[in-house]
Design a protein around this motif. Structure first.
Motif, PDB file in Angstrom:
ATOM      1  N   ALA A 255       0.798  -1.226   0.000  1.00 25.13           N
ATOM      2  CA  ALA A 255       0.000   0.000   0.000  1.00 25.13           C
ATOM      3  C   ALA A 255       0.832   1.278   0.000  1.00 25.13           C
ATOM      4  CB  ALA A 255      -0.939   0.002   1.207  1.00 25.13           C
TER       5      ALA A 255
ATOM      6  N   LYS B  12      -0.117   4.637  -1.862  1.00 26.19           N
ATOM      7  CA  LYS B  12      -1.504   4.486  -2.324  1.00 26.19           C
ATOM      8  C   LYS B  12      -2.489   4.988  -1.274  1.00 26.19           C
ATOM      9  CE  LYS B  12      -0.141   0.431  -4.955  1.00 26.19           C
ATOM     10  NZ  LYS B  12      -0.205  -1.033  -5.003  1.00 26.19           N
ATOM     11  N   SER B  13      -3.725   5.218  -1.720  1.00 31.32           N
ATOM     12  CA  SER B  13      -4.795   5.698  -0.835  1.00 31.32           C
ATOM     13  C   SER B  13      -5.964   4.723  -0.856  1.00 31.32           C
ATOM     14  CB  SER B  13      -5.278   7.071  -1.286  1.00 31.32           C
ATOM     15  OG  SER B  13      -4.221   8.004  -1.223  1.00 31.32           O
ATOM     16  N   TYR B  14      -6.640   4.628   0.302  1.00 35.58           N
ATOM     17  CA  TYR B  14      -7.745   3.684   0.450  1.00 35.58           C
ATOM     18  C   TYR B  14      -8.883   4.317   1.225  1.00 35.58           C
ATOM     19  CZ  TYR B  14      -4.442   0.153  -1.045  1.00 35.58           C
ATOM     20  OH  TYR B  14      -3.548  -0.570  -1.775  1.00 35.58           O
TER      21      TYR B  14
ATOM     22  N   ASP C 185      -4.172   7.480   3.571  1.00 35.66           N
ATOM     23  CA  ASP C 185      -3.166   7.752   2.548  1.00 35.66           C
ATOM     24  C   ASP C 185      -1.823   7.263   3.084  1.00 35.66           C
ATOM     25  OD1 ASP C 185      -4.726   9.353   0.527  1.00 35.66           O
ATOM     26  OD2 ASP C 185      -5.043  10.616   2.295  1.00 35.66           O
TER      27      ASP C 185
ATOM     28  N   GLN D 117      -9.138   0.652  -2.771  1.00 40.58           N
ATOM     29  CA  GLN D 117      -8.129   1.600  -3.247  1.00 40.58           C
ATOM     30  C   GLN D 117      -8.795   2.682  -4.068  1.00 40.58           C
ATOM     31  OE1 GLN D 117      -4.797  -0.075  -5.396  1.00 40.58           O
ATOM     32  NE2 GLN D 117      -3.932   1.930  -5.802  1.00 40.58           N
TER      33      GLN D 117
END
Length: 140
Positions: free
Chosen positions: A46, A49-51, A63, A138
């Motif tokens: 991750a 990346k952002s979720y 984030d 995501q």
């Protein structure tokens, strides 16, 4: 005339090698079989990346700046915090992630990024805990 036999020479050279070894005179430290691995950025699926995490009545944006830093944001944007995190790999795409949001408030997630499932354990300063399961999606 020979002063040393081949056997004596081998014994002397072998002893010299042992005495010059870095661990000579001290026992090599044993590996801790209970130590927990900490993920690097390249190991953490991750990182960068952002979720969106949805626990029903609780939703958050996470984030992941790296395997050591995350920005936590509430849906209304009013509650945001840049927090240090500790990431431990526990399976294929599954990580245990720990952070503190405020003094006395601690969060432990087990996030399955491959299957989009998040488990949270939030421990509050008064000693109560919230444990939830939700989705992990995501976002761009």
């Amino acid at each position: 005339m020979t002063f040393f036999s081949p056997t004596a020479a081998s014994l002397i050279l072998g002893t010299a090698a042992l005495l010059s070894a870095p661990w000579a005179g001290a026992q090599a430290p044993a590996a801790d079989s209970h130590a927990v691995a900490i993920a690097s950025d390249s190991e953490f699926i991750a990182a960068g990346k952002s979720y969106l995490v949805d626990f029903g009545d609780q939703k958050f944006r996470l984030d992941f700046k790296s395997a050591r830093e995350m920005v936590f944001t509430s849906p209304d944007g009013k509650n945001t915090a840049n927090v240090p995190i500790t990431v431990t790999p526990v399976g294929d795409g599954v990580y245990m992630i720990y952070w503190s949001r405020r003094a006395g408030q601690h969060v432990v997630h087990v996030d399955d990024f491959r299957n989009g499932v998040a488990y949270t354990n939030i421990f509050l300063p008064d000693g109560t805990a919230s444990r939830r399961k939700g989705s992990l999606v995501q976002i761009p």
